[in-house]
Design a protein around this motif. Structure first.
Motif, PDB file in Angstrom:
ATOM      1  N   ASP A 159       1.369  -2.708   2.290  1.00 33.96           N
ATOM      2  CA  ASP A 159       0.657  -3.767   1.568  1.00 33.96           C
ATOM      3  C   ASP A 159       1.440  -5.078   1.565  1.00 33.96           C
ATOM      4  O   ASP A 159       0.856  -6.163   1.629  1.00 33.96           O
TER       5      ASP A 159
ATOM      6  N   GLN B 108       1.054  -6.553   4.990  1.00 35.06           N
ATOM      7  CA  GLN B 108      -0.300  -7.095   5.132  1.00 35.06           C
ATOM      8  C   GLN B 108      -0.426  -8.439   4.410  1.00 35.06           C
ATOM      9  O   GLN B 108      -1.031  -9.390   4.939  1.00 35.06           O
TER      10      GLN B 108
ATOM     11  N   GLU C  58     -11.494 -10.170   7.612  1.00 35.83           N
ATOM     12  CA  GLU C  58     -10.729  -9.143   8.337  1.00 35.83           C
ATOM     13  C   GLU C  58      -9.347  -8.926   7.728  1.00 35.83           C
ATOM     14  O   GLU C  58      -8.752  -7.864   7.898  1.00 35.83           O
TER      15      GLU C  58
ATOM     16  N   SER D 268     -10.253  -7.728   3.479  1.00 36.14           N
ATOM     17  CA  SER D 268     -10.948  -6.447   3.345  1.00 36.14           C
ATOM     18  C   SER D 268      -9.977  -5.271   3.324  1.00 36.14           C
ATOM     19  O   SER D 268     -10.317  -4.190   2.862  1.00 36.14           O
ATOM     20  N   LYS D 269      -8.747  -5.474   3.811  1.00 34.15           N
ATOM     21  CA  LYS D 269      -7.786  -4.365   3.878  1.00 34.15           C
ATOM     22  C   LYS D 269      -6.998  -4.195   2.586  1.00 34.15           C
ATOM     23  O   LYS D 269      -6.289  -3.205   2.427  1.00 34.15           O
TER      24      LYS D 269
ATOM     25  N   ARG E  94       1.231   2.421   1.844  1.00 32.76           N
ATOM     26  CA  ARG E  94       0.868   1.201   1.123  1.00 32.76           C
ATOM     27  C   ARG E  94       1.666   1.073  -0.174  1.00 32.76           C
ATOM     28  O   ARG E  94       1.832  -0.038  -0.676  1.00 32.76           O
TER      29      ARG E  94
END
Length: 429
Positions: free
Chosen positions: A49, A52, A96, A99-100, A408
């Motif tokens: 996470d 990301q 994109e 959304s994760k 994550r």
């Protein structure tokens, strides 16, 4: 796709270092958008996470430099991030990326506060209920933002800047409190957040914002007051230890037996969970290095628990407690009041032989003497680690599939457990 293989039955003995809190690191990284100076964050965990969010912030033009250990640091003190938002090149957070991970939606607050506009995709993330963003939108509208939803994007504008206001949340919301807090720091005038979340991670973010020049008082109480300032500056801040990780490993020790020092853990961050573990038969001893957890010989006693906002029992430890109660001597009741879909691990725990029945938002767990290893599948972040805890105590081999959820939120999980005697390994591919 990676899997984790566990052969159960070993007691845990040794030291487990507790990483920085994911739930503080993410909003702290997002808060860097509020200033054109560099924010330095220490003790940031190495998680999927976090990586990301670095990609999402990079998309806005932020420059992020990552450093590992400084000389003389303990190995578990995480990474140091130097984050500079001197030049924000894009105020859109695309589908994109957002959304994760749900928390990335929060960029809407600092972008709106500093750049007076933002276009952010509606979020994705764990499939544990609706977790709508309506309260976040309400908070920003109270501060004078104009918002509309178009094509799956929230388009927010505040051409004249945000203005302080009274924000009354109808229910406690961690994400809403984070968003309101960040947006209000640069709003003109005074903002009061009523029915604010009291979680330690909110306090950590407020402490960091105050180091950056914000004027925030009352964080950690249901009423937070923010005096808006025209500009924030850079600062250096250490992310607080992860109370959910500490509680998770404490439950693993209670499940398997043994004696483990949770290095760096702070008992005041998870007292309600420690009280439940004591009731279940573990011995909890806070000390200068963290928290020592032991369970020798005696069985696991059943408990009755209802999840609640801090300082109550955390919803993020509910699945782990359910795994522990699967081997209790008697019947336990766990009531989930925060997220409506957060019992998806029940079916997977049943594959170990656990006897769990559901009655509305309450799970009734009838303890059995021994779980049996099984192939299981992770459904969300906290559910996946409950399967690891069950596997550590089960007879025979357990294979946990779809473990990207674990990456994550848990840093070096297999390393930390195997160092304490668990038979656990990651199988790649």
């Amino acid at each position: 796709m990676d899997r984790i293989r566990i052969v159960g039955g070993n007691k845990l003995n040794g030291t487990i270092p507790i990483s920085g809190a994911k739930n503080a690191a993410l909003p702290l990284m997002i808060a860097s958008l509020l200033t054109d100076e560099t924010l330095i964050l220490d003790n940031v965990p190495r998680l999927a996470d976090v990586a990301q969010l670095q990609r999402i912030l990079g998309n806005h033009g932020l420059d992020i430099m990552s450093k590992g250990k400084r000389p003389g640091d303990h190995e578990y003190q995480g990474q140091t991030l130097h984050i500079s938002a001197a030049n924000i090149i894009d105020t859109t957070a695309p589908y994109e990326l957002v959304s994760k991970m749900r928390a990335s939606f929060w960029v809407i607050a600092p972008l709106l506060a500093r750049m007076k506009e933002a276009r952010v995709s509606l979020p994705g993330g764990c499939a544990i209920g609706t977790r709508p963003v309506d309260l976040l939108i309400m908070a920003l509208e109270k501060l004078g933002a104009e918002l509309q939803i178009d094509g799956g994007y929230v388009i927010a504008k505040a051409p004249g800047g945000l203005v302080g206001a009274e924000i009354d949340f109808p229910k406690v919301t961690v994400s809403g409190t984070h968003v309101a807090l960040m947006a209000a720091t640069l709003a003109r005038g005074t903002t009061a957040i009523n029915n604010a979340a009291c979680e330690p991670e909110i306090v950590d973010v407020a402490d960091c914002l105050n180091k950056m020049g914000a004027k925030i008082s009352g964080a950690g109480t249901p009423r937070i007051v923010i005096e808006g300032v025209s500009k924030l500056h850079g600062a250096r801040h250490t992310v607080l230890p992860d109370r959910i990780e500490a509680g998770t490993y404490a439950m693993a020790v209670a499940m398997t037996g043994g004696d483990v020092q949770l290095a760096g853990a702070r008992p005041e961050l998870l007292q309600s969970a420690l009280d439940v573990l004591t009731e279940a038969g573990a011995t909890i001893t806070p000390n200068n290095e963290g928290i020592r957890v032991t369970r020798n010989g005696a069985g696991i006693s059943p408990v009755k628990v209802t999840t609640a906002p801090f300082p109550g029992f955390p919803t993020d430890l509910q699945a782990q407690l359910m795994a522990l109660m699967a081997c209790a001597k008697g019947s336990s009741h766990i009531t989930e009041t925060i997220f409506e879909n957060r019992f998806m691990h029940v079916q997977e725990l049943a594959r170990f032989g656990a006897r769990i029945s559901l009655d509305g938002e309450t799970a009734i767990i009838d303890g059995i003497a021994k779980l049996r290893g099984a192939p299981v599948m992770a459904t969300d972040l906290r559910a996946s680690v409950s399967l690891v805890i069950a596997g550590l105590a089960a007879e025979g081999e357990t294979m946990v599939n779809r473990i990207y959820h674990l990456d994550r939120g848990f840093e070096r999980l297999e390393e930390k457990l195997s160092a304490c005697g668990a038979t656990i390994e990651r199988i790649s591919g």
